[in-house]
Design a protein around this motif. Structure first.
Motif, PDB file in Angstrom:
ATOM      1  N   ILE A   1       0.848  -1.201   0.000  1.00 50.20           N
ATOM      2  CA  ILE A   1       0.000   0.000   0.000  1.00 50.20           C
ATOM      3  C   ILE A   1       0.878   1.245   0.000  1.00 50.20           C
ATOM      4  O   ILE A   1       0.655   2.189  -0.766  1.00 50.20           O
ATOM      5  CB  ILE A   1      -0.960  -0.016   1.205  1.00 50.20           C
ATOM      6  N   GLU A   2       1.877   1.269   0.873  1.00 46.99           N
ATOM      7  CA  GLU A   2       2.797   2.400   0.897  1.00 46.99           C
ATOM      8  C   GLU A   2       3.545   2.529  -0.430  1.00 46.99           C
ATOM      9  O   GLU A   2       3.709   3.637  -0.960  1.00 46.99           O
ATOM     10  CB  GLU A   2       3.799   2.236   2.038  1.00 46.99           C
ATOM     11  N   ASN A   3       3.984   1.413  -0.971  1.00 44.65           N
ATOM     12  CA  ASN A   3       4.683   1.444  -2.258  1.00 44.65           C
ATOM     13  C   ASN A   3       3.784   1.998  -3.362  1.00 44.65           C
ATOM     14  O   ASN A   3       4.252   2.735  -4.240  1.00 44.65           O
ATOM     15  CB  ASN A   3       5.167   0.042  -2.629  1.00 44.65           C
ATOM     16  N   TYR A   4       2.511   1.636  -3.316  1.00 46.49           N
ATOM     17  CA  TYR A   4       1.564   2.154  -4.310  1.00 46.49           C
ATOM     18  C   TYR A   4       1.435   3.669  -4.189  1.00 46.49           C
ATOM     19  O   TYR A   4       1.522   4.397  -5.192  1.00 46.49           O
ATOM     20  CB  TYR A   4       0.202   1.487  -4.113  1.00 46.49           C
ATOM     21  N   LEU A   5       1.267   4.169  -2.986  1.00 49.28           N
ATOM     22  CA  LEU A   5       1.123   5.612  -2.784  1.00 49.28           C
ATOM     23  C   LEU A   5       2.395   6.348  -3.206  1.00 49.28           C
ATOM     24  O   LEU A   5       2.332   7.435  -3.786  1.00 49.28           O
ATOM     25  CB  LEU A   5       0.787   5.905  -1.322  1.00 49.28           C
ATOM     26  N   LEU A   6       3.534   5.765  -2.906  1.00 51.04           N
ATOM     27  CA  LEU A   6       4.801   6.389  -3.284  1.00 51.04           C
ATOM     28  C   LEU A   6       4.997   6.422  -4.796  1.00 51.04           C
ATOM     29  O   LEU A   6       5.695   7.301  -5.320  1.00 51.04           O
ATOM     30  CB  LEU A   6       5.967   5.647  -2.635  1.00 51.04           C
ATOM     31  N   SER A   7       4.389   5.484  -5.496  1.00 47.76           N
ATOM     32  CA  SER A   7       4.588   5.385  -6.944  1.00 47.76           C
ATOM     33  C   SER A   7       3.672   6.297  -7.759  1.00 47.76           C
ATOM     34  O   SER A   7       3.870   6.454  -8.961  1.00 47.76           O
ATOM     35  CB  SER A   7       4.369   3.940  -7.399  1.00 47.76           C
ATOM     36  N   LEU A   8       2.678   6.897  -7.109  1.00 49.63           N
ATOM     37  CA  LEU A   8       1.682   7.664  -7.847  1.00 49.63           C
ATOM     38  C   LEU A   8       2.273   8.930  -8.457  1.00 49.63           C
ATOM     39  O   LEU A   8       2.858   9.754  -7.756  1.00 49.63           O
ATOM     40  CB  LEU A   8       0.509   8.039  -6.931  1.00 49.63           C
ATOM     41  N   GLU A   9       2.108   9.068  -9.756  1.00 50.39           N
ATOM     42  CA  GLU A   9       2.500  10.295 -10.451  1.00 50.39           C
ATOM     43  C   GLU A   9       1.268  11.079 -10.898  1.00 50.39           C
ATOM     44  O   GLU A   9       1.274  12.306 -10.884  1.00 50.39           O
ATOM     45  CB  GLU A   9       3.372   9.951 -11.658  1.00 50.39           C
ATOM     46  N   LYS A  10       0.227  10.356 -11.279  1.00 49.04           N
ATOM     47  CA  LYS A  10      -1.036  10.983 -11.664  1.00 49.04           C
ATOM     48  C   LYS A  10      -2.168  10.229 -10.974  1.00 49.04           C
ATOM     49  O   LYS A  10      -2.855   9.409 -11.591  1.00 49.04           O
ATOM     50  CB  LYS A  10      -1.210  10.954 -13.189  1.00 49.04           C
ATOM     51  N   PRO A  11      -2.380  10.512  -9.704  1.00 49.68           N
ATOM     52  CA  PRO A  11      -3.408   9.765  -8.965  1.00 49.68           C
ATOM     53  C   PRO A  11      -4.814  10.039  -9.496  1.00 49.68           C
ATOM     54  O   PRO A  11      -5.113  11.145  -9.941  1.00 49.68           O
ATOM     55  CB  PRO A  11      -3.259  10.291  -7.535  1.00 49.68           C
ATOM     56  N   VAL A  12      -5.651   9.020  -9.479  1.00 50.16           N
ATOM     57  CA  VAL A  12      -7.067   9.206  -9.810  1.00 50.16           C
ATOM     58  C   VAL A  12      -7.742   9.799  -8.586  1.00 50.16           C
ATOM     59  O   VAL A  12      -7.817   9.164  -7.535  1.00 50.16           O
ATOM     60  CB  VAL A  12      -7.721   7.862 -10.193  1.00 50.16           C
ATOM     61  N   TRP A  13      -8.228  11.022  -8.725  1.00 51.35           N
ATOM     62  CA  TRP A  13      -8.769  11.775  -7.588  1.00 51.35           C
ATOM     63  C   TRP A  13     -10.146  11.212  -7.239  1.00 51.35           C
ATOM     64  O   TRP A  13     -11.116  11.437  -7.946  1.00 51.35           O
ATOM     65  CB  TRP A  13      -8.871  13.248  -7.960  1.00 51.35           C
ATOM     66  N   SER A  14     -10.249  10.484  -6.124  1.00 49.81           N
ATOM     67  CA  SER A  14     -11.442   9.679  -5.900  1.00 49.81           C
ATOM     68  C   SER A  14     -11.626   9.324  -4.433  1.00 49.81           C
ATOM     69  O   SER A  14     -10.715   9.479  -3.615  1.00 49.81           O
ATOM     70  CB  SER A  14     -11.319   8.380  -6.705  1.00 49.81           C
ATOM     71  N   THR A  15     -12.808   8.816  -4.117  1.00 51.69           N
ATOM     72  CA  THR A  15     -13.058   8.319  -2.767  1.00 51.69           C
ATOM     73  C   THR A  15     -12.246   7.061  -2.496  1.00 51.69           C
ATOM     74  O   THR A  15     -11.881   6.776  -1.355  1.00 51.69           O
ATOM     75  CB  THR A  15     -14.543   8.016  -2.557  1.00 51.69           C
ATOM     76  N   ASP A  16     -11.959   6.284  -3.534  1.00 55.36           N
ATOM     77  CA  ASP A  16     -11.092   5.118  -3.357  1.00 55.36           C
ATOM     78  C   ASP A  16      -9.704   5.547  -2.881  1.00 55.36           C
ATOM     79  O   ASP A  16      -9.116   4.929  -1.996  1.00 55.36           O
ATOM     80  CB  ASP A  16     -10.966   4.336  -4.668  1.00 55.36           C
ATOM     81  N   LEU A  17      -9.188   6.603  -3.485  1.00 51.72           N
ATOM     82  CA  LEU A  17      -7.875   7.111  -3.081  1.00 51.72           C
ATOM     83  C   LEU A  17      -7.908   7.588  -1.636  1.00 51.72           C
ATOM     84  O   LEU A  17      -7.007   7.289  -0.843  1.00 51.72           O
ATOM     85  CB  LEU A  17      -7.447   8.254  -4.000  1.00 51.72           C
ATOM     86  N   LEU A  18      -8.955   8.308  -1.271  1.00 49.02           N
ATOM     87  CA  LEU A  18      -9.099   8.763   0.109  1.00 49.02           C
ATOM     88  C   LEU A  18      -9.166   7.580   1.060  1.00 49.02           C
ATOM     89  O   LEU A  18      -8.586   7.605   2.150  1.00 49.02           O
ATOM     90  CB  LEU A  18     -10.357   9.621   0.252  1.00 49.02           C
ATOM     91  N   GLY A  19      -9.855   6.512   0.639  1.00 49.26           N
ATOM     92  CA  GLY A  19      -9.959   5.331   1.477  1.00 49.26           C
ATOM     93  C   GLY A  19      -8.620   4.665   1.717  1.00 49.26           C
ATOM     94  O   GLY A  19      -8.326   4.215   2.832  1.00 49.26           O
ATOM     95  N   ILE A  20      -7.810   4.577   0.681  1.00 51.11           N
ATOM     96  CA  ILE A  20      -6.476   3.983   0.826  1.00 51.11           C
ATOM     97  C   ILE A  20      -5.646   4.788   1.824  1.00 51.11           C
ATOM     98  O   ILE A  20      -4.993   4.245   2.719  1.00 51.11           O
ATOM     99  CB  ILE A  20      -5.764   3.921  -0.537  1.00 51.11           C
ATOM    100  N   ILE A  21      -5.674   6.104   1.660  1.00 46.82           N
ATOM    101  CA  ILE A  21      -4.900   6.981   2.554  1.00 46.82           C
ATOM    102  C   ILE A  21      -5.399   6.862   3.990  1.00 46.82           C
ATOM    103  O   ILE A  21      -4.611   6.822   4.940  1.00 46.82           O
ATOM    104  CB  ILE A  21      -4.970   8.435   2.062  1.00 46.82           C
ATOM    105  N   TYR A  22      -6.711   6.794   4.143  1.00 46.91           N
ATOM    106  CA  TYR A  22      -7.286   6.684   5.483  1.00 46.91           C
ATOM    107  C   TYR A  22      -6.777   5.427   6.193  1.00 46.91           C
ATOM    108  O   TYR A  22      -6.300   5.474   7.335  1.00 46.91           O
ATOM    109  CB  TYR A  22      -8.813   6.671   5.416  1.00 46.91           C
ATOM    110  N   GLN A  23      -6.885   4.275   5.529  1.00 45.28           N
ATOM    111  CA  GLN A  23      -6.468   3.025   6.145  1.00 45.28           C
ATOM    112  C   GLN A  23      -4.957   3.008   6.407  1.00 45.28           C
ATOM    113  O   GLN A  23      -4.492   2.492   7.425  1.00 45.28           O
ATOM    114  CB  GLN A  23      -6.869   1.843   5.259  1.00 45.28           C
ATOM    115  N   TYR A  24      -4.207   3.573   5.476  1.00 49.15           N
ATOM    116  CA  TYR A  24      -2.747   3.654   5.619  1.00 49.15           C
ATOM    117  C   TYR A  24      -2.378   4.431   6.882  1.00 49.15           C
ATOM    118  O   TYR A  24      -1.498   4.026   7.654  1.00 49.15           O
ATOM    119  CB  TYR A  24      -2.172   4.323   4.380  1.00 49.15           C
ATOM    120  N   LEU A  25      -3.053   5.541   7.109  1.00 49.12           N
ATOM    121  CA  LEU A  25      -2.752   6.366   8.282  1.00 49.12           C
ATOM    122  C   LEU A  25      -3.282   5.739   9.563  1.00 49.12           C
ATOM    123  O   LEU A  25      -2.674   5.899  10.630  1.00 49.12           O
ATOM    124  CB  LEU A  25      -3.320   7.773   8.089  1.00 49.12           C
ATOM    125  N   GLN A  26      -4.430   5.050   9.489  1.00 47.77           N
ATOM    126  CA  GLN A  26      -4.932   4.367  10.673  1.00 47.77           C
ATOM    127  C   GLN A  26      -3.910   3.355  11.187  1.00 47.77           C
ATOM    128  O   GLN A  26      -3.704   3.211  12.390  1.00 47.77           O
ATOM    129  CB  GLN A  26      -6.241   3.640  10.351  1.00 47.77           C
TER     130      GLN A  26
END
Length: 478
Positions: A237-262
């Motif tokens: 998950i962290e590797n995915y977030l670090l690799s993003l150059e053009k993230p799809v701006w979405s609730t899915d993205l927010l969800g990934i970040i939320y769980q990562y920080l939790q």
């Protein structure tokens, strides 16, 4: 809770107004999932969102001035409001309303500023009810930057909408989302590890079958969102977030970040974002931390203060200091929520009593209030999850059903079948309606932890299906 109780209609009814109210509620745990997960099987609770007063140039290429998307919905019936959702520059969820107050069907158009210079999503979340059965309408649309207009046709028969654009720059990806969620929602004896293996297989299969780059991006996005639910500490998950150059701006993205920080909430203050050159990752995490800290500003955990002080040195906080400072300040009186909760009206057999009186009968060091409903699938799943847990002996659980009075027999039968002691039904009083509105008790499931003196320790505890539930519980129960 009257808004949630549109359950007495035997014919198909549009519940768009109810859906909008639910969507408007400030959700926590997973604001990106919002209303749909009241029907399906993820848990959400109340979350305040970061809405800085002004867009700042340093935050992820925010809204391009004057660059807008026109959204058109045709054939909206009289006295009906439809709504779509998208994520603003700070990833907070925004509703776009299409309200027809006239006596005839109408076409209504609204414009929104494109939130970022990346591709972004627009979502449709509502449901109808036929013969007392909820029928959700759940659509995901990827919108590419060049798109200037998108058109939908409202189906008066079932409250759904149909995309009318024949445009390669607009992709409906319901099939991708549904395929992953079909796996993660399984409620039989399949383990999380087995679910992970299955979504990994689906991810690999899609990569082989998809040739379009945007579909491949969506495949990654939805996979990592589901992986974050099943295993938030997974290094991928962290590797995915670090690799993003053009993230799809979405609730899915927010969800990934939320769980990562939790998963990192005890050590957010150790993050070293400002020395990292990955600007996209840094900004995404800073936005996520702002939402995270706001969620816990009342029910603070041990390292909350350290995390907050660290956050105040980030670019995001410095650039939006005035608005964030107000949002992160707990300006409620310590006992305001307590007084509201304790004055909640419930049925004790055939008598209407205050929740305070009910709790006082069962002396305990700690009380957990579980607000649920017989029609709320995640509520039932969370109750089953708690039945399997080794909960602290000092904890007494009280189950407050939000079913309507007319469904009292249904509630009583379900409570018996699930072996619920301390089970009570809320009453449809004006007092309760006021409380629901004041303390954002219009989303389920909801868990509130009290001490022996009925003081609120945590107004919005993690849900039993979340990895943090027992950890949070044991943090407060000494």
């Amino acid at each position: 809770m009257a808004d949630m109780a549109q359950q007495d209609v035997n014919t198909t009814v549009h519940i768009t107004d109810l859906a909008i109210k639910l969507l408007n509620a400030n959700f926590s745990r997973f604001s990106c999932l919002l209303f749909l997960f009241v029907i399906f099987n993820c848990s959400n609770k109340s979350e305040n969102k970061v809405n800085p007063a002004t867009a700042n140039e340093n935050i992820l290429s925010q809204s391009v001035s004057g660059d807008s998307l026109e959204i058109i919905i045709k054939n909206i019936p009289p006295q009906t409001t439809a709504a779509l959702m998208y994520n603003d520059f700070d990833l907070s969820s925004k509703n776009i309303y299409f309200e027809n107050k006239s006596g005839i069907s109408k076409t209504i158009s609204q414009k929104i500023l494109k939130p970022v210079n990346f591709d972004y999503t627009v979502l449709y979340r509502t449901f109808t009810m036929t013969d007392n059965k909820f029928v959700p309408h759940y659509h995901n649309y990827l919108i590419s930057q060049p798109v200037e207009q998108i058109e939908f046709l409202f189906d008066e028969k079932n409250g759904d909408i149909k995309l009318e654009n024949n445009n390669v720059n607009i992709i409906t990806y319901d099939n991708i989302t549904n395929a992953y969620q079909e796996i993660t929602r399984k409620t039989n004896k399949i383990t999380s590890l087995q679910k992970i293996q299955q979504i990994e297989n689906l991810h690999d299969e899609n990569k082989k079958n998809f040739t379009d780059n945007k579909l491949l991006l969506l495949n990654d996005l939805v996979f990592y969102k589901q992986l974050s639910l099943l295993s938030p500490k997974d290094k991928r998950i962290e590797n995915y977030l670090l690799s993003l150059e053009k993230p799809v701006w979405s609730t899915d993205l927010l969800g990934i970040i939320y769980q990562y920080l939790q998963a990192k909430k005890d050590s957010i203050y150790l993050l070293n974002l400002n020395k990292d050159k990955n600007t996209i990752y840094n900004n995404l995490i800073e936005i996520g931390i702002a939402n995270h800290l706001m969620q816990y500003k009342e029910g603070k955990y041990p390292n909350y203060a350290k995390n907050l002080e660290w956050f105040k040195n980030t670019d995001y906080y410095i650039d939006n200091k005035d608005s964030l400072e107000k949002l992160l300040t707990n300006d409620k009186k310590p006992d305001s929520v307590k007084n509201q909760i304790l004055s909640f009206d419930v049925y004790d057999r055939d008598r209407v009593v205050k929740l305070k009186n009910v709790l006082s009968v069962r002396a305990s060091k700690y009380y957990l209030l579980d607000f649920w409903a017989t029609w709320c699938i995640p509520c039932l799943q969370n109750i089953e999850a708690m039945h399997q847990m080794d909960l602290p002996k000092e904890l007494e659980i009280f189950y407050i059903s939000m079913d309507r009075t007319k469904d009292k027999e249904k509630w009583s039968k379900k409570a018996q079948n699930m072996h619920l002691s301390n089970s009570y039904l809320f009453t449809e009083t004006q007092n309760n309606k006021n409380i629901i509105s004041k303390i954002n008790l219009n989303e389920l499931p909801r868990y509130i932890l009290l001490d022996k003196d009925l003081n609120i320790i945590h107004p919005n505890l993690a849900t039993p299906q979340e990895v943090d539930f027992l950890k949070e519980l044991k943090t407060y129960i000494k």
